[in-house]
Write an enzyme that holds these catalytic residues in place. Structure first.
Site, PDB file in Angstrom:
ATOM      1  N   HIS A  98     -17.839  11.910 -37.564  1.00 54.97           N
ATOM      2  CA  HIS A  98     -18.553  12.874 -38.406  1.00 54.97           C
ATOM      3  C   HIS A  98     -19.509  13.686 -37.523  1.00 54.97           C
ATOM      4  O   HIS A  98     -20.283  13.132 -36.741  1.00 54.97           O
ATOM      5  CB  HIS A  98     -19.378  12.152 -39.471  1.00 54.97           C
ATOM      6  CG  HIS A  98     -18.573  11.560 -40.603  1.00 54.97           C
ATOM      7  ND1 HIS A  98     -17.224  11.756 -40.775  1.00 54.97           N
ATOM      8  CD2 HIS A  98     -18.975  10.788 -41.648  1.00 54.97           C
ATOM      9  CE1 HIS A  98     -16.815  11.119 -41.871  1.00 54.97           C
ATOM     10  NE2 HIS A  98     -17.854  10.521 -42.409  1.00 54.97           N
ATOM     11  N   THR A 108     -16.301   5.325 -38.986  1.00 52.00           N
ATOM     12  CA  THR A 108     -15.858   3.994 -39.419  1.00 52.00           C
ATOM     13  C   THR A 108     -16.390   2.896 -38.496  1.00 52.00           C
ATOM     14  O   THR A 108     -16.320   1.719 -38.833  1.00 52.00           O
ATOM     15  CB  THR A 108     -14.312   3.886 -39.516  1.00 52.00           C
ATOM     16  OG1 THR A 108     -13.758   4.205 -38.245  1.00 52.00           O
ATOM     17  CG2 THR A 108     -13.763   4.801 -40.576  1.00 52.00           C
ATOM     18  N   CYS A 114     -22.129   7.182 -44.202  1.00 53.43           N
ATOM     19  CA  CYS A 114     -21.545   7.153 -42.849  1.00 53.43           C
ATOM     20  C   CYS A 114     -21.903   8.329 -41.939  1.00 53.43           C
ATOM     21  O   CYS A 114     -21.628   8.278 -40.741  1.00 53.43           O
ATOM     22  CB  CYS A 114     -20.028   7.023 -42.954  1.00 53.43           C
ATOM     23  SG  CYS A 114     -19.277   8.165 -44.106  1.00 53.43           S
TER      24      CYS A 114
HETATM   25  P1  NAP Z   1     -10.615   1.509 -48.952  1.00 51.46           P
HETATM   26  O1  NAP Z   1      -9.853   1.754 -47.713  1.00 51.46           O
HETATM   27  O2  NAP Z   1     -10.179   2.179 -50.206  1.00 51.46           O
HETATM   28  O3  NAP Z   1     -10.648  -0.103 -49.190  1.00 51.46           O
HETATM   29  C1  NAP Z   1     -11.169  -0.640 -50.384  1.00 51.46           C
HETATM   30  C2  NAP Z   1     -11.177  -2.165 -50.364  1.00 51.46           C
HETATM   31  O4  NAP Z   1     -11.711  -2.621 -51.634  1.00 51.46           O
HETATM   32  C3  NAP Z   1      -9.785  -2.805 -50.236  1.00 51.46           C
HETATM   33  O5  NAP Z   1      -9.877  -4.010 -49.511  1.00 51.46           O
HETATM   34  C4  NAP Z   1      -9.416  -3.100 -51.691  1.00 51.46           C
HETATM   35  O6  NAP Z   1      -8.507  -4.189 -51.821  1.00 51.46           O
HETATM   36  C5  NAP Z   1     -10.776  -3.505 -52.242  1.00 51.46           C
HETATM   37  N1  NAP Z   1     -10.788  -3.365 -53.695  1.00 51.46           N
HETATM   38  C6  NAP Z   1     -10.420  -2.292 -54.439  1.00 51.46           C
HETATM   39  N2  NAP Z   1     -10.517  -2.569 -55.753  1.00 51.46           N
HETATM   40  C7  NAP Z   1     -10.969  -3.838 -55.846  1.00 51.46           C
HETATM   41  C8  NAP Z   1     -11.243  -4.716 -56.932  1.00 51.46           C
HETATM   42  N3  NAP Z   1     -11.099  -4.335 -58.198  1.00 51.46           N
HETATM   43  N4  NAP Z   1     -11.695  -5.964 -56.661  1.00 51.46           N
HETATM   44  C9  NAP Z   1     -11.858  -6.376 -55.375  1.00 51.46           C
HETATM   45  N5  NAP Z   1     -11.579  -5.612 -54.310  1.00 51.46           N
HETATM   46  C10 NAP Z   1     -11.141  -4.355 -54.542  1.00 51.46           C
HETATM   47  O7  NAP Z   1     -12.161   1.899 -48.796  1.00 51.46           O
HETATM   48  P2  NAP Z   1     -13.010   2.019 -47.421  1.00 51.46           P
HETATM   49  O8  NAP Z   1     -12.959   3.388 -46.871  1.00 51.46           O
HETATM   50  O9  NAP Z   1     -12.684   0.873 -46.560  1.00 51.46           O
HETATM   51  O10 NAP Z   1     -14.504   1.870 -47.982  1.00 51.46           O
HETATM   52  C11 NAP Z   1     -15.015   0.611 -48.374  1.00 51.46           C
HETATM   53  C12 NAP Z   1     -16.466   0.772 -48.755  1.00 51.46           C
HETATM   54  O11 NAP Z   1     -17.229   1.212 -47.627  1.00 51.46           O
HETATM   55  C13 NAP Z   1     -16.687   1.816 -49.858  1.00 51.46           C
HETATM   56  O12 NAP Z   1     -17.723   1.367 -50.702  1.00 51.46           O
HETATM   57  C14 NAP Z   1     -17.109   3.054 -49.083  1.00 51.46           C
HETATM   58  O13 NAP Z   1     -17.918   3.914 -49.847  1.00 51.46           O
HETATM   59  C15 NAP Z   1     -17.893   2.456 -47.919  1.00 51.46           C
HETATM   60  N6  NAP Z   1     -17.932   3.224 -46.694  1.00 51.46           N
HETATM   61  C16 NAP Z   1     -16.806   3.798 -46.162  1.00 51.46           C
HETATM   62  C17 NAP Z   1     -16.903   4.493 -44.948  1.00 51.46           C
HETATM   63  C18 NAP Z   1     -15.714   5.131 -44.275  1.00 51.46           C
HETATM   64  O14 NAP Z   1     -15.928   5.800 -43.244  1.00 51.46           O
HETATM   65  N7  NAP Z   1     -14.483   4.980 -44.782  1.00 51.46           N
HETATM   66  C19 NAP Z   1     -18.118   4.579 -44.307  1.00 51.46           C
HETATM   67  C20 NAP Z   1     -19.241   3.959 -44.862  1.00 51.46           C
HETATM   68  C21 NAP Z   1     -19.130   3.295 -46.045  1.00 51.46           C
HETATM   69  P3  NAP Z   1      -6.906  -3.934 -52.033  1.00 51.46           P
HETATM   70  O15 NAP Z   1      -6.360  -3.598 -50.687  1.00 51.46           O
HETATM   71  O16 NAP Z   1      -6.444  -5.254 -52.535  1.00 51.46           O
HETATM   72  O17 NAP Z   1      -6.768  -2.827 -53.024  1.00 51.46           O
END
Ligand code: NAP
Length: 366
Positions: free
Chosen positions: A257, A344, A162
């Site tokens: 960022h 994000t 990101c």
């Molecule tokens: P997050 O808020 O922790 O959300 C995670 C998501 O994954 C939730 O919908 C969760 O569902 C689901 N999940 C967790 N365990 C699971 C399982 N066992 N089976 C199926 N679904 C599952 O994370 P996030 O920040 O949105 O990030 C999501 C992805 O994008 C990550 O790979 C991260 O590295 C990437 N990313 C994030 C950013 C950022 O700025 N935050 C930027 C670029 C990339 P539940 O709600 O049901 O637990």
């Protein structure tokens, strides 16, 4: 035009919610399928996120009523695809690397293209890691990715970490204008939303800077080399330069960022006015194609001495533009500047949507 039905894996998380907010009213795509962990499966999206909706903009009412599926249950997605209710998915899952690799593969193998935000497939050498303005030609690898795995309709593309676009879009503009960049030192100041929700404990980050984000420095140093690489014989051959040294810090900012960059040119060196001109005039395929999510001006040059700043500049052009400023000579290298982008939006959901728009415009989706 009938909208293309899309799904979001990880729809309940920080990035998933941003997808839902950004896709509300999208001219080409309509969210039709939402999936998360087995904990969330079987509940209505609106009920599930009522107490944990993270954004100021309310949840799209057309998504609130959708039943949340288990992202691990491919049969449900395959059935939706067979009915014509699901054309491709955005993956915003937070799980173990092996689990994400297996899951994204299984969707693609079932004929459902995956536009991913997760890091798991970033180093799969036939999976393009796209910044739509920088390496749109890397989508050319998709037919060989499909042929190598026996996939007919499905494929996987990813977007980088990101923070990368906050310095690589400006650096790419210089490379494209004919200036080699040999070496760079990048110091990032990364927002807490980059860690998902609930992310970093408040007692760790309020009144503090945490000088470590696991795995982030390696990503910041290496991902640009794949992005700048070339498609050769069904693989992406990474570039040899620039050599990057990264320091990544978590700071007490909610979104946005920031990267402080010092860079060294090769033999041909650009002066400050020339760099400003290159950045201000930079335009790429997403702008030429007028993709709905593309910023009109991908790089916005700020001349004020104290910009860019996260809470003033992160939302520039729908949160999709990179703002740069503090461009000045560097006594150690050649130039230094500060780049900023919304992690994000541009760095996650908005960047994923722009990649999907690029794929659609090139005929890979829908
Ligand atoms: P997050 O808020 O922790 O959300 C995670 C998501 O994954 C939730 O919908 C969760 O569902 C689901 N999940 C967790 N365990 C699971 C399982 N066992 N089976 C199926 N679904 C599952 O994370 P996030 O920040 O949105 O990030 C999501 C992805 O994008 C990550 O790979 C991260 O590295 C990437 N990313 C994030 C950013 C950022 O700025 N935050 C930027 C670029 C990339 P539940 O709600 O049901 O637990």
């Amino acid at each position: 035009m009938k909208k293309i039905p899309v799904g979001i894996l990880g729809a309940t998380g920080m990035v998933g919610q941003n997808y839902i907010a950004l896709l509300a009213g999208h001219p080409w795509f309509k969210v039709n399928y939402v999936a998360a962990s087995p904990r969330s499966a079987g509940k209505r999206y609106g009920e599930l996120t009522a107490g944990r909706w993270l954004l100021a903009k309310a949840c799209d009412p057309s998504v609130s009523g959708l039943l949340v599926e288990d992202a691990n249950d491919l049969s449900r997605a395959a059935a939706a695809a067979a009915r014509g209710d699901l054309a491709f998915v955005f993956s915003a899952l937070e799980m173990g690397k092996a689990e994400i690799l297996a899951l994204e593969d299984s969707y693609a193998a079932a004929g459902i293209p995956v536009v991913s935000n997760a890091s798991a497939n970033r180093w799969t050498d036939d999976v393009p890691m796209l910044i739509a303005e920088v390496n749109p030609s890397h989508t050319d690898i998709i037919p060989s990715q499909q042929a190598a795995r026996g996939w007919k309709k499905g494929f996987i593309v990813v977007k980088p970490n990101c923070s990368i676009q906050s310095y690589m879009t400006p650096v790419w503009a210089l490379l494209e204008a004919g200036y080699d960049v040999k070496r760079m030192v990048v110091t990032t100041m990364q927002a807490v939303s980059g860690a998902g929700y609930p992310g970093v404990a408040s007692l760790d980050i309020v009144d503090n800077v945490v000088p470590y984000i696991g795995g982030e420095e390696e990503k910041s140093e290496l991902e640009p080399l794949k992005i700048l690489g070339s498609v050769e014989n069904g693989r992406i051959r990474k570039a040899d330069a620039p050599l990057i040294s990264a320091h990544c810090n978590r700071v007490s900012v909610i979104n946005g960022h920031t990267a402080a960059v010092s860079l060294e040119f090769g033999a041909k060196k650009a002066g400050i006015e020339e760099v400003k001109r290159i950045w201000s005039e930079f335009s790429a395929l997403p702008q030429q194609l007028k993709l709905p999510m593309a910023p009109e001006q991908p790089i916005i040059v700020r001349d004020e001495a104290n910009r860019p700043q996260p809470n003033k500049d992160r939302d520039a052009d729908k949160g999709m533009a990179v703002s740069v400023g503090r461009l000045r000579a560097c006594p150690v290298f050649d130039l230094r500047f500060v780049g900023l982008s919304h992690n994000t939006v541009r760095g996650a959901a908005g960047g994923g949507i722009l990649n999907a728009e690029l794929l659609k415009a090139k005929g890979y989706l829908g």
